[in-house]
Design an enzyme around this catalytic site. Structure first.
Site, PDB file in Angstrom:
ATOM      1  N   ASP A  10       1.547  10.541  -7.499  1.00 32.16           N
ATOM      2  CA  ASP A  10       0.530  10.323  -6.464  1.00 32.16           C
ATOM      3  C   ASP A  10       1.049  10.943  -5.176  1.00 32.16           C
ATOM      4  O   ASP A  10       2.230  11.279  -5.063  1.00 32.16           O
ATOM      5  CB  ASP A  10       0.296   8.815  -6.270  1.00 32.16           C
ATOM      6  CG  ASP A  10      -0.708   8.521  -5.157  1.00 32.16           C
ATOM      7  OD1 ASP A  10      -1.700   9.264  -5.037  1.00 32.16           O
ATOM      8  OD2 ASP A  10      -0.491   7.561  -4.387  1.00 32.16           O
ATOM      9  N   SER A  11       0.174  11.039  -4.208  1.00 26.46           N
ATOM     10  CA  SER A  11       0.583  11.549  -2.904  1.00 26.46           C
ATOM     11  C   SER A  11       1.561  10.597  -2.215  1.00 26.46           C
ATOM     12  O   SER A  11       2.279  10.996  -1.313  1.00 26.46           O
ATOM     13  CB  SER A  11      -0.653  11.712  -2.022  1.00 26.46           C
ATOM     14  OG  SER A  11      -1.364  10.493  -1.971  1.00 26.46           O
ATOM     15  N   CYS A  73      -3.650  10.029  -8.483  1.00 28.49           N
ATOM     16  CA  CYS A  73      -4.164  10.285  -7.132  1.00 28.49           C
ATOM     17  C   CYS A  73      -5.572  10.831  -7.313  1.00 28.49           C
ATOM     18  O   CYS A  73      -5.762  11.834  -8.014  1.00 28.49           O
ATOM     19  CB  CYS A  73      -3.276  11.319  -6.443  1.00 28.49           C
ATOM     20  SG  CYS A  73      -3.902  11.870  -4.845  1.00 28.49           S
ATOM     21  N   THR A  75      -7.522  12.263  -5.143  1.00 26.87           N
ATOM     22  CA  THR A  75      -7.718  13.558  -4.496  1.00 26.87           C
ATOM     23  C   THR A  75      -7.160  14.680  -5.373  1.00 26.87           C
ATOM     24  O   THR A  75      -7.824  15.700  -5.606  1.00 26.87           O
ATOM     25  CB  THR A  75      -7.039  13.563  -3.105  1.00 26.87           C
ATOM     26  OG1 THR A  75      -7.449  12.398  -2.387  1.00 26.87           O
ATOM     27  CG2 THR A  75      -7.399  14.788  -2.317  1.00 26.87           C
ATOM     28  N   GLU A 153      -1.723   0.732   3.608  1.00 23.57           N
ATOM     29  CA  GLU A 153      -0.296   1.024   3.819  1.00 23.57           C
ATOM     30  C   GLU A 153       0.325   0.014   4.789  1.00 23.57           C
ATOM     31  O   GLU A 153       1.483  -0.351   4.675  1.00 23.57           O
ATOM     32  CB  GLU A 153      -0.130   2.432   4.388  1.00 23.57           C
ATOM     33  CG  GLU A 153      -0.518   3.522   3.422  1.00 23.57           C
ATOM     34  CD  GLU A 153       0.659   4.315   2.893  1.00 23.57           C
ATOM     35  OE1 GLU A 153       1.654   4.456   3.601  1.00 23.57           O
ATOM     36  OE2 GLU A 153       0.556   4.797   1.750  1.00 23.57           O
ATOM     37  N   CYS A 187     -10.053   5.702  -4.780  1.00 25.76           N
ATOM     38  CA  CYS A 187      -8.823   6.065  -4.079  1.00 25.76           C
ATOM     39  C   CYS A 187      -7.763   5.052  -4.489  1.00 25.76           C
ATOM     40  O   CYS A 187      -8.061   3.853  -4.607  1.00 25.76           O
ATOM     41  CB  CYS A 187      -9.047   6.014  -2.567  1.00 25.76           C
ATOM     42  SG  CYS A 187      -7.545   6.277  -1.610  1.00 25.76           S
ATOM     43  N   THR A 188      -6.557   5.556  -4.691  1.00 27.37           N
ATOM     44  CA  THR A 188      -5.461   4.693  -5.151  1.00 27.37           C
ATOM     45  C   THR A 188      -5.224   3.480  -4.261  1.00 27.37           C
ATOM     46  O   THR A 188      -4.776   2.448  -4.726  1.00 27.37           O
ATOM     47  CB  THR A 188      -4.155   5.501  -5.159  1.00 27.37           C
ATOM     48  OG1 THR A 188      -4.025   6.146  -3.883  1.00 27.37           O
ATOM     49  CG2 THR A 188      -4.143   6.519  -6.256  1.00 27.37           C
ATOM     50  N   HIS A 189      -5.499   3.636  -2.959  1.00 25.02           N
ATOM     51  CA  HIS A 189      -5.177   2.569  -2.020  1.00 25.02           C
ATOM     52  C   HIS A 189      -6.209   1.449  -1.990  1.00 25.02           C
ATOM     53  O   HIS A 189      -5.944   0.387  -1.450  1.00 25.02           O
ATOM     54  CB  HIS A 189      -5.054   3.143  -0.608  1.00 25.02           C
ATOM     55  CG  HIS A 189      -3.799   3.901  -0.362  1.00 25.02           C
ATOM     56  ND1 HIS A 189      -3.442   5.006  -1.105  1.00 25.02           N
ATOM     57  CD2 HIS A 189      -2.801   3.714   0.534  1.00 25.02           C
ATOM     58  CE1 HIS A 189      -2.289   5.466  -0.651  1.00 25.02           C
ATOM     59  NE2 HIS A 189      -1.874   4.704   0.337  1.00 25.02           N
TER      60      HIS A 189
HETATM   61  N1  DGL Z   1      -3.677   9.005  -3.254  1.00 27.24           N
HETATM   62  C1  DGL Z   1      -4.832   9.374  -2.468  1.00 27.24           C
HETATM   63  C2  DGL Z   1      -6.094   9.251  -3.330  1.00 27.24           C
HETATM   64  O1  DGL Z   1      -6.153   8.500  -4.275  1.00 27.24           O
HETATM   65  C3  DGL Z   1      -4.977   8.523  -1.224  1.00 27.24           C
HETATM   66  C4  DGL Z   1      -3.954   8.805  -0.163  1.00 27.24           C
HETATM   67  C5  DGL Z   1      -3.963  10.231   0.325  1.00 27.24           C
HETATM   68  O2  DGL Z   1      -4.899  10.642   1.030  1.00 27.24           O
HETATM   69  O3  DGL Z   1      -3.032  10.952  -0.018  1.00 27.24           O
HETATM   70  O4  DGL Z   1      -7.051   9.923  -3.071  1.00 27.24           O
END
Ligand code: DGL
Length: 271
Positions: A10-11, A73, A75, A153, A187-189
């Protein structure tokens, strides 16, 4: 091959929601997780940049000779999946967008489907395409909710601040004449903000969490290829590209279990 790890990236640490869902469903598997914490967020970057980062992350994971790569992720899944699948075949590469789209179709009672995600995911339209590939007449509304990433976060996952942010982002969509019956947390978050999000959209709306659905697809894929691990369970391996202390502290919240700083290996993805 059965005892090879399942590699996940993931990012940042948000993808640990996906890793956690996989660990719960498949406790015997060895998970190798890479969070590109030095370069987060991906959600505001161009598709070209995200694809380049995703290729570098996957290359770093290949040193573990994984049996499966999970792009945890949204994205990166939205923009880089075909490139990764072609570059690393025959190792299967699973993203989170298609499982999320499938779960949304299964959950929807025929009304519109709403998708919330980062700017990059919304702009690329991957969820809309994935949902329409399964149900061409589905009505899909999207909204970028970038502030949710920062709130998650920060650990501000309940109370006034996330509730007001959710209300501000989502009120008009759900107060419309044809409100969605399903909301994809793309989105993961976002799964850690499910409480305030649910409060903003109301009880009648089903929240679809792509972490849980991706874990189910990992299980299905391993079973269909007879790839379940036979050896004894092995604790997860964690890697980050910056600040192991922050990775451990913030990541523990997303993973739902304590990660010690000493468990996090610092890696450099730049060639
Ligand atoms: N991991 C990203 C997602 O799921 C979210 C955080 C980011 O923007 O890197 O899209």
């Amino acid at each position: 091959m059965n005892d090879a790890p399942v590699a996940i990236f993931d990012s940042g640490v948000g993808g640990l929601t996906v890793a956690s869902a996989i660990a719960k469903r498949l406790p015997d598997e060895h998970l190798v997780y890479l969070g590109d914490t030095a370069r987060l967020p991906y959600g505001t970057k161009s598709a070209e940049t995200v694809t380049r980062y995703a290729v570098q992350a996957t290359r770093a994971l290949m040193r573990f000779q994984p049996k499966l790569i999970v792009v945890a992720c949204n994205t990166a899944s939205a923009v880089a999946l075909p490139v990764l699948a072609a570059a690393y075949a025959p190792v299967p590469v699973l993203g989170v967008v298609e499982p999320g789209a499938r779960a949304a179709i299964a959950a929807s009672r025929g009304g519109p489907i709403a998708v919330i995600a980062t700017e990059g995911t919304v702009k690329g339209g991957a969820y809309v395409r994935a949902i329409h590939a399964l149900k061409p007449d589905a009505k899909v509304v999207q909204r970028a909710c970038p502030l949710f990433v920062a709130l998650a976060e920060e650990g501000w996952t309940d109370g006034d601040v996330p509730e007001r942010a959710a209300e501000r982002y989502l009120h008009d969509i759900f107060a419309s004449a044809e409100p969605p019956d399903t909301l994809v947390l793309g989105c993961t978050h976002f799964p850690v903000l499910a409480g305030p999000i649910a409060k903003a959209v109301g009880k009648a709306v089903t929240l679809v969490d792509s972490a849980a659905t991706t874990a189910r697809e990992v299980e299905t894929l391993l079973d269909s290829r007879n790839l379940r691990r036979n050896a004894v369970a092995k604790p997860p391996t964690f890697m980050g590209t910056d600040a192991p202390e922050r990775f451990a502290r913030v990541g523990s919240r997303f993973f739902g279990r304590t990660i010690a700083e000493t468990q996090v290996e610092l890696v450099d993805l730049t060639p």
